[in-house]
Design a protein around this motif. Structure first.
Motif, PDB file in Angstrom:
ATOM      1  N   PHE A  32      17.647 -33.236   0.915  1.00 12.03           N
ATOM      2  CA  PHE A  32      18.177 -32.948  -0.411  1.00 12.03           C
ATOM      3  C   PHE A  32      18.421 -31.458  -0.593  1.00 12.03           C
ATOM      4  N   ASP A  33      19.581 -31.127  -1.122  1.00  8.91           N
ATOM      5  CA  ASP A  33      19.789 -29.811  -1.691  1.00  8.91           C
ATOM      6  C   ASP A  33      18.974 -29.810  -2.994  1.00  8.91           C
ATOM      7  N   ILE A  34      18.664 -28.645  -3.543  1.00  9.34           N
ATOM      8  CA  ILE A  34      17.854 -28.588  -4.767  1.00  9.34           C
ATOM      9  C   ILE A  34      18.711 -28.335  -6.007  1.00  9.34           C
ATOM     10  N   ASP A  35      19.268 -27.120  -6.077  1.00 13.32           N
ATOM     11  CA  ASP A  35      19.945 -26.684  -7.293  1.00 13.32           C
ATOM     12  C   ASP A  35      21.237 -27.438  -7.551  1.00 13.32           C
ATOM     13  N   ASN A  36      21.325 -27.996  -8.742  1.00 12.08           N
ATOM     14  CA  ASN A  36      22.442 -28.795  -9.237  1.00 12.08           C
ATOM     15  C   ASN A  36      22.580 -30.136  -8.523  1.00 12.08           C
ATOM     16  N   THR A  37      21.633 -30.440  -7.647  1.00 13.13           N
ATOM     17  CA  THR A  37      21.558 -31.755  -7.008  1.00 13.13           C
ATOM     18  C   THR A  37      20.378 -32.526  -7.579  1.00 13.13           C
ATOM     19  N   LEU A  38      19.207 -31.897  -7.607  1.00 17.04           N
ATOM     20  CA  LEU A  38      17.989 -32.511  -8.147  1.00 17.04           C
ATOM     21  C   LEU A  38      17.682 -32.034  -9.564  1.00 17.04           C
ATOM     22  N   GLU A  40      18.820 -28.603 -12.640  1.00 13.85           N
ATOM     23  CA  GLU A  40      19.719 -27.500 -12.948  1.00 13.85           C
ATOM     24  C   GLU A  40      19.339 -26.287 -12.105  1.00 13.85           C
ATOM     25  N   HIS A  41      20.307 -25.442 -11.857  1.00  8.94           N
ATOM     26  CA  HIS A  41      20.099 -24.257 -11.021  1.00  8.94           C
ATOM     27  C   HIS A  41      18.908 -23.441 -11.516  1.00  8.94           C
ATOM     28  N   GLY A  42      17.939 -23.205 -10.631  1.00 10.65           N
ATOM     29  CA  GLY A  42      16.786 -22.370 -10.944  1.00 10.65           C
ATOM     30  C   GLY A  42      15.650 -23.066 -11.678  1.00 10.65           C
ATOM     31  N   SER A  43      15.819 -24.341 -12.042  1.00 10.07           N
ATOM     32  CA  SER A  43      14.788 -25.054 -12.807  1.00 10.07           C
ATOM     33  C   SER A  43      13.657 -25.552 -11.913  1.00 10.07           C
ATOM     34  N   ALA A  44      12.505 -25.733 -12.548  1.00 13.20           N
ATOM     35  CA  ALA A  44      11.356 -26.333 -11.860  1.00 13.20           C
ATOM     36  C   ALA A  44      11.612 -27.828 -11.681  1.00 13.20           C
ATOM     37  N   ALA A  45      10.790 -28.465 -10.883  1.00 12.23           N
ATOM     38  CA  ALA A  45      10.914 -29.903 -10.662  1.00 12.23           C
ATOM     39  C   ALA A  45      10.717 -30.646 -11.980  1.00 12.23           C
ATOM     40  N   SER A  46      11.687 -31.443 -12.355  1.00 11.90           N
ATOM     41  CA  SER A  46      11.614 -32.230 -13.586  1.00 11.90           C
ATOM     42  C   SER A  46      10.777 -33.485 -13.349  1.00 11.90           C
ATOM     43  N   GLU A  47      10.413 -34.156 -14.416  1.00  8.96           N
ATOM     44  CA  GLU A  47       9.671 -35.410 -14.297  1.00  8.96           C
ATOM     45  C   GLU A  47      10.495 -36.454 -13.540  1.00  8.96           C
ATOM     46  N   VAL A  48      11.798 -36.459 -13.790  1.00  7.61           N
ATOM     47  CA  VAL A  48      12.686 -37.408 -13.098  1.00  7.61           C
ATOM     48  C   VAL A  48      12.677 -37.135 -11.601  1.00  7.61           C
ATOM     49  N   ALA A  49      12.717 -35.868 -11.223  1.00  8.42           N
ATOM     50  CA  ALA A  49      12.692 -35.508  -9.797  1.00  8.42           C
ATOM     51  C   ALA A  49      11.357 -35.896  -9.177  1.00  8.42           C
ATOM     52  N   TYR A 133      26.098 -37.959   0.761  1.00  9.63           N
ATOM     53  CA  TYR A 133      26.501 -38.261  -0.608  1.00  9.63           C
ATOM     54  C   TYR A 133      26.795 -36.953  -1.328  1.00  9.63           C
ATOM     55  N   LEU A 134      27.964 -36.873  -1.921  1.00 11.92           N
ATOM     56  CA  LEU A 134      28.301 -35.763  -2.797  1.00 11.92           C
ATOM     57  C   LEU A 134      27.984 -36.208  -4.215  1.00 11.92           C
ATOM     58  N   VAL A 135      27.102 -35.472  -4.882  1.00 11.65           N
ATOM     59  CA  VAL A 135      26.748 -35.804  -6.261  1.00 11.65           C
ATOM     60  C   VAL A 135      27.428 -34.829  -7.209  1.00 11.65           C
ATOM     61  N   LYS A 136      27.672 -35.300  -8.414  1.00 22.23           N
ATOM     62  CA  LYS A 136      28.244 -34.445  -9.445  1.00 22.23           C
ATOM     63  C   LYS A 136      27.202 -33.393  -9.816  1.00 22.23           C
ATOM     64  N   PRO A 137      27.600 -32.118  -9.884  1.00 19.55           N
ATOM     65  CA  PRO A 137      26.639 -31.076 -10.256  1.00 19.55           C
ATOM     66  C   PRO A 137      26.002 -31.375 -11.613  1.00 19.55           C
ATOM     67  N   ILE A 138      24.710 -31.149 -11.719  1.00 17.74           N
ATOM     68  CA  ILE A 138      23.986 -31.431 -12.951  1.00 17.74           C
ATOM     69  C   ILE A 138      24.462 -30.547 -14.097  1.00 17.74           C
ATOM     70  N   ASN A 139      24.717 -29.275 -13.800  1.00 16.14           N
ATOM     71  CA  ASN A 139      25.128 -28.335 -14.840  1.00 16.14           C
ATOM     72  C   ASN A 139      26.401 -27.627 -14.402  1.00 16.14           C
ATOM     73  N   GLY A 140      27.363 -27.542 -15.295  1.00 18.35           N
ATOM     74  CA  GLY A 140      28.633 -26.884 -14.988  1.00 18.35           C
ATOM     75  C   GLY A 140      28.559 -25.365 -14.987  1.00 18.35           C
ATOM     76  N   ARG A 141      27.525 -24.806 -15.589  1.00 15.04           N
ATOM     77  CA  ARG A 141      27.371 -23.341 -15.624  1.00 15.04           C
ATOM     78  C   ARG A 141      26.742 -22.881 -14.315  1.00 15.04           C
ATOM     79  N   GLU A 142      27.516 -22.086 -13.553  1.00 16.33           N
ATOM     80  CA  GLU A 142      27.048 -21.661 -12.235  1.00 16.33           C
ATOM     81  C   GLU A 142      27.389 -20.194 -11.992  1.00 16.33           C
ATOM     82  N   GLU A 143      26.802 -19.654 -10.937  1.00 13.58           N
ATOM     83  CA  GLU A 143      27.087 -18.279 -10.530  1.00 13.58           C
ATOM     84  C   GLU A 143      28.554 -18.158 -10.134  1.00 13.58           C
TER      85      GLU A 143
END
Length: 190
Positions: A32-38, A40-49, A133-143
């Motif tokens: 798994f990639d992390i940011d915007n895959t699991l 939002e970019h820079g976020s800690a592990a969510s309950e869902v993750a 699998y290509l997943v849709k980015p979780i958040n559209g705001r990116e670097e």
């Protein structure tokens, strides 16, 4: 021209993949990639993750986080997840993917990759033959550098969608022509 960047599958979310089916098909490792895959970019592990990784471990999967991020980011995310991890992976370079599979004791034919970027995640996975699998980015705001890549990705994804529609039309045509052939044979034998 763009086929080397085409994903094997696209899904709305990492959390929408049928992991039980993948296990039944013989897959044993998931990268798994992390940011915007699991998350939002820079976020800690969510309950869902966290729940996803508990579920994957129950199914029987070995998992590994593979990221181009630095050690601190990857390790802090992984504290609550508790899986293998590779930081500074330099995706799409092959080395990080192979190292991740070594950690999981899997091979390309029984490993899946999940990520949100074509030119790093998916291209790297395809280079060594991983189902991806290509997943849709979780958040559209990116670097900014990612925003620029996303514009190029749109061009590739447009081509990908056209190819997928063409394949679907061809399957329908073959199915129709097969039915007509079968009906003609039945009429001739009657």
């Amino acid at each position: 021209m763009f086929e080397r960047f085409f994903p094997d599958a696209t899904v709305a979310s990492t959390y929408a993949i049928d992991y039980e089916r993948l296990y039944k098909e013989g897959y044993r490792g998931i990268l798994f990639d992390i940011d915007n895959t699991l998350v939002e970019h820079g976020s800690a592990a969510s309950e869902v993750a966290k729940k996803l990784f508990v579920r994957l471990k129950k199914i029987g999967f070995e998992c590994c986080l593979i990221s181009n991020n630095k050690k601190k980011r990857v390790y802090s995310f992984n504290e609550d997840i508790g899986v293998h991890s590779v930081f500074n992976a330099h995706k799409p370079a092959k080395k990080g993917y192979y190292y991740a599979m070594e950690l999981m004791n899997t091979r390309p034919e029984n490993t899946v990759f999940v990520g949100d970027q074509l030119f790093t995640d998916i291209f790297g996975a395809k280079r060594i033959g991983l189902k991806n699998y290509l997943v849709k980015p979780i958040n559209g705001r990116e670097e900014i550098q990612i925003v620029l890549k996303r514009q190029l990705e749109r061009i590739v994804l447009k081509e990908y969608r056209m190819k997928m529609r063409e394949k679907k039309r061809n399957r329908k045509c073959r199915k129709k022509s097969g039915k007509k052939y079968f009906q003609l044979r039945q009429r001739n034998h009657s």
